[in-house]
Design a protein around this motif. Structure first.
Motif, short mmCIF file in Angstrom:
data_model
loop_
_atom_site.label_atom_id
_atom_site.label_comp_id
_atom_site.label_asym_id
_atom_site.label_seq_id
_atom_site.Cartn_x
_atom_site.Cartn_y
_atom_site.Cartn_z
N ASP A 1 0.82 -1.21 0.00
CA ASP A 1 0.00 0.00 0.00
C ASP A 1 0.86 1.26 0.00
OD1 ASP A 1 -2.89 0.93 0.32
OD2 ASP A 1 -1.93 2.00 1.97
N SER B 1 1.39 3.23 -3.34
CA SER B 1 0.31 3.99 -3.97
C SER B 1 0.64 5.48 -4.02
CB SER B 1 -1.01 3.78 -3.22
OG SER B 1 -1.44 2.45 -3.33
N ASP C 1 -5.16 -0.87 1.09
CA ASP C 1 -6.27 -0.96 0.15
C ASP C 1 -6.04 -2.08 -0.87
OD1 ASP C 1 -7.62 1.16 1.32
OD2 ASP C 1 -6.62 2.66 0.05
N PHE D 1 -5.53 -4.10 -4.27
CA PHE D 1 -5.07 -4.03 -5.65
C PHE D 1 -5.90 -5.06 -6.40
CE2 PHE D 1 -1.52 -2.38 -3.22
CZ PHE D 1 -1.23 -1.22 -3.92
N ASP E 1 -3.12 -2.48 -12.61
CA ASP E 1 -3.76 -1.76 -11.51
C ASP E 1 -2.71 -1.20 -10.56
OD1 ASP E 1 -6.16 -1.03 -9.95
OD2 ASP E 1 -5.32 -2.42 -8.49
N TYR F 1 -1.02 1.82 -12.20
CA TYR F 1 -1.95 2.94 -12.21
C TYR F 1 -2.07 3.57 -10.82
CZ TYR F 1 -6.28 5.58 -12.58
OH TYR F 1 -7.22 6.59 -12.53
N LYS F 2 -2.19 2.74 -9.79
CA LYS F 2 -2.33 3.27 -8.44
C LYS F 2 -1.02 3.86 -7.92
CE LYS F 2 -6.37 0.57 -7.22
NZ LYS F 2 -6.90 -0.70 -6.71
#
Length: 622
Positions: A227, A230, A347, A349, A361, A364-365
């Motif tokens: 996390d 991110s 969070d 993925f 993903d 992108y995050k």
């Protein structure tokens, strides 16, 4: 308000309360419709009777039914579209509802979902057409987004009755809302394909996922929280490397990009890049099978950061000695529940049919932009599957069993074979790309394979030439993030406490199983007989069903039991439902019901025993 409208509104309040609330909000001016493609609505009158509605959209006029003979038109629609063997019909468009009236009266056992795309048109239909038959016997979605519609449709796949699920348009709606209809139809097909792949995957790997989730959680103290990644690489180009055959066209270009782009290898791509002398910053693994562990054992460079979910092969965690980032992953609700238990923020993925989907993903995050795909063929380009294979490696297999393959066109218009699994990966990508394409530039530089919608095709050499990628200390920055995100020393204590909590929940489920089996014996041995004491019989059956519900409501069902028993329980329920419909004698129905409960409990007990076996050796002191 006229009498017809008032009656429809009363029925909506009773039978479709959510839609009623939406309508009430619309009438009060508090609801802004999503679909605004209708330019004009006119009511066609004959004396005092409204017989039709004229709708203008895209500069063209359409009438909602044949006002000369709408009933014949409705039956003709039934003949063209409706399969009597289907259990569920999804209809795009209410129109004047004659086709739906015939559908409902002709096939009273069908489940029917109506999708009405335009709220203003729906309002006018309510004003002129008595829809009691529709409101009382169907479910109606009006002016909803695709996610809401598809989430509803997805629940139909678990309907235990025999028969298919069909989506069909009322033809004038396909002309009125062509883009909406085409998008809905295509998304429905993709969702059905993905569901088939998901079920096959769960049946094959469900037990192994649970085993790995439990075993790998014990190694969390060696990892860092993914996390933390991110949002840390905003504006930094990201390259998603997959292992497809076209990778060999451009893998060599990656050597000069190590300090300019975040390079992430999906699955087996890490060892193929190794063959090309390229070291990515990240590799990602989610495959539960032992072969994944053997692959990671071959990774020579121990400075690659390993992004993984706890469902990955335990051999991967044991054999790769480099730094690891643990992802919170939707398919691993065991770790998710542990994070909640230990109050660790992480969070999700997203999961998909392929590790490459999750890689995207992640990039992108992380904030990467642009994101460049290479090696993402999704097809057997040149008759091979991987970039380190000779051309034609799988051609013989395809020739021997063409029924297992799908022939399509690649980005150059040439014939290429693919498989349903690759199409599911492509569908997932396209659904995701459509949502984020206005927020991030996505470039498919695979230079082969299937076309992927919502991205720009280019060559990697062109992308490098056109963009001045800045040099930066990407490796040093990842190291800082890794150190900051390491799980603290208390995490092992939290794991031990969580394991003990799970043990208590298992004990509760074992007691429920024993209680249910005692109750079912009352029916099996005719101690509880509906002919002698109907009230007692109904009480026992209700208690048995409530205990089954308690199993599903158990806090460890989603995280551990679901992958072990969901499909088997579904098949058992389907058999009971079938028997209830076709059998007439109580003794026959009783036998099916009793055997079903006994079988459910056998599967439950067997699954709980497996979970306890997986937990064996993970608790301190064992």
């Amino acid at each position: 308000m006229n009498e017809v409208f008032e009656k429809n509104v009363r029925l909506l309040a009773k039978y479709q309360p959510q839609l009623y609330k939406k309508l009430d909000s619309f009438i009060k001016g508090n609801y802004a419709p999503k679909n605004k493609s209708v330019e004009r609505i006119l009511l066609a009158n004959q004396e005092d009777l409204i017989i039709n509605i004229l709708v203008r959209s895209g500069g063209k006029d359409y009438v909602l039914c044949d006002h000369e003979d709408p009933i014949s038109e409705a039956y003709a629609w039934i003949d063209r579209y409706v399969d009597p063997a289907n259990k569920i019909d999804i209809v795009f468009g209410i129109g004047m509802a004659f086709h739906l009236e015939v559908l409902i009266t002709s096939f009273c056992n069908k489940r029917i979902l109506i999708i009405e795309p335009n709220f203003e048109l729906f309002y006018q239909i309510l004003c002129v057409r008595n829809l009691d038959f529709l409101i009382e016997n169907t479910e109606i979605l009006v002016d909803e987004d695709f996610d809401t519609i598809l989430n509803k449709i997805s629940t139909f796949f678990w309907d235990t009755r025999e028969g298919g699920i069909q989506l069909q348009p009322f033809e004038v709606y396909a002309e009125l809302f062509p883009q909406l209809w085409d998008d809905l139809k295509n998304r429905f097909i993709k969702m059905a394909q993905s569901f088939t792949v998901d079920i096959a995957t769960k049946r094959k790997f469900g037990e192994l996922w649970v085993h790995n989730n439990i075993k790998n959680l014990n190694s969390i103290k060696e990892a860092s929280n993914a996390d933390e990644l991110s949002g840390k690489f905003k504006g930094v180009p990201g390259i998603l490397v997959s292992a497809g055959p076209s990778l060999k066209k451009n893998a060599h270009l990656l050597k000069e990009l190590g300090q300019k782009c975040v390079i992430m290898a999906a699955g087996t791509a890490v060892t193929i890049l190794q063959d090309f002398g390229v070291t990515p910053h990240f590799m990602m693994g989610i495959d539960a099978a032992e072969g994944e562990g053997k692959m990671h054992e071959k990774v020579l460079n121990k400075d690659i950061y390993f992004l993984y979910s706890n469902q990955v092969s335990t051999y991967s965690i044991e054999n790769y000695e480099g730094p690891k980032f643990l992802m919170n992953y939707p398919m691993d609700l065991y770790t998710y529940e542990f994070f909640k238990f230990a109050r660790i923020k992480s969070d999700f993925f997203f999961s998909g049919p392929s590790v490459a989907n999750t890689c995207f993903d992640m990039l992108y995050k992380m904030g990467c932009n642009p994101i460049i795909l290479i090696g993402q063929d999704l097809a057997y380009t040149d008759g091979s599957n991987y970039a380190n294979e000779e051309n034609g490696t799988v051609s013989k297999m395809i020739d021997e069993n063409k029924s297992g393959y799908v022939l399509l066109k690649d980005i150059y218009g040439k014939d290429v074979y693919t498989i349903p699994t690759y199409l599911a990966i492509k569908n997932w990508f396209e659904g995701y790309f459509e949502k984020v394409s206005d927020k991030v530039e996505i470039i498919n530089a695979t230079e082969g394979g299937l076309n992927i919608e919502f991205v720009r095709n280019d060559t990697l050499s062109n992308v490098i030439e056109k963009n001045e990628f800045k040099s930066r200390d990407i490796e040093g920055y990842i190291k800082q993030i890794f150190e900051k995100g390491k799980f603290n020393d208390k995490v092992h204590e939290n794991v031990q406490a969580y394991l003990k909590y799970v043990e208590v929940e298992i004990d509760k489920l074992e007691m429920l199983s024993k209680e249910q089996l005692e109750l079912v014996k009352l029916i099996e041995n005719d101690i509880c007989d509906p002919k002698k004491n109907k009230r007692e019989y109904e009480r026992v059956v209700t208690s048995i069903n409530e205990l089954s519900k308690k199993v599903i409501d158990s806090p460890i069902y989603p995280s551990l039991l679901k992958n072990l028993i969901e499909i088997e329980f579904f098949l058992i329920k389907a058999e009971v439902d079938r028997a209830t419909r076709v059998l007439a004698e109580y003794k026959d129905i009783k036998a099916v019901f009793v055997n079903a409960i006994i079988e459910q409990n056998r599967i439950l007990d067997e699954s709980l025993t497996k979970i306890k076996g997986f937990m064996s050796g993970t608790l301190d002191g064992e």
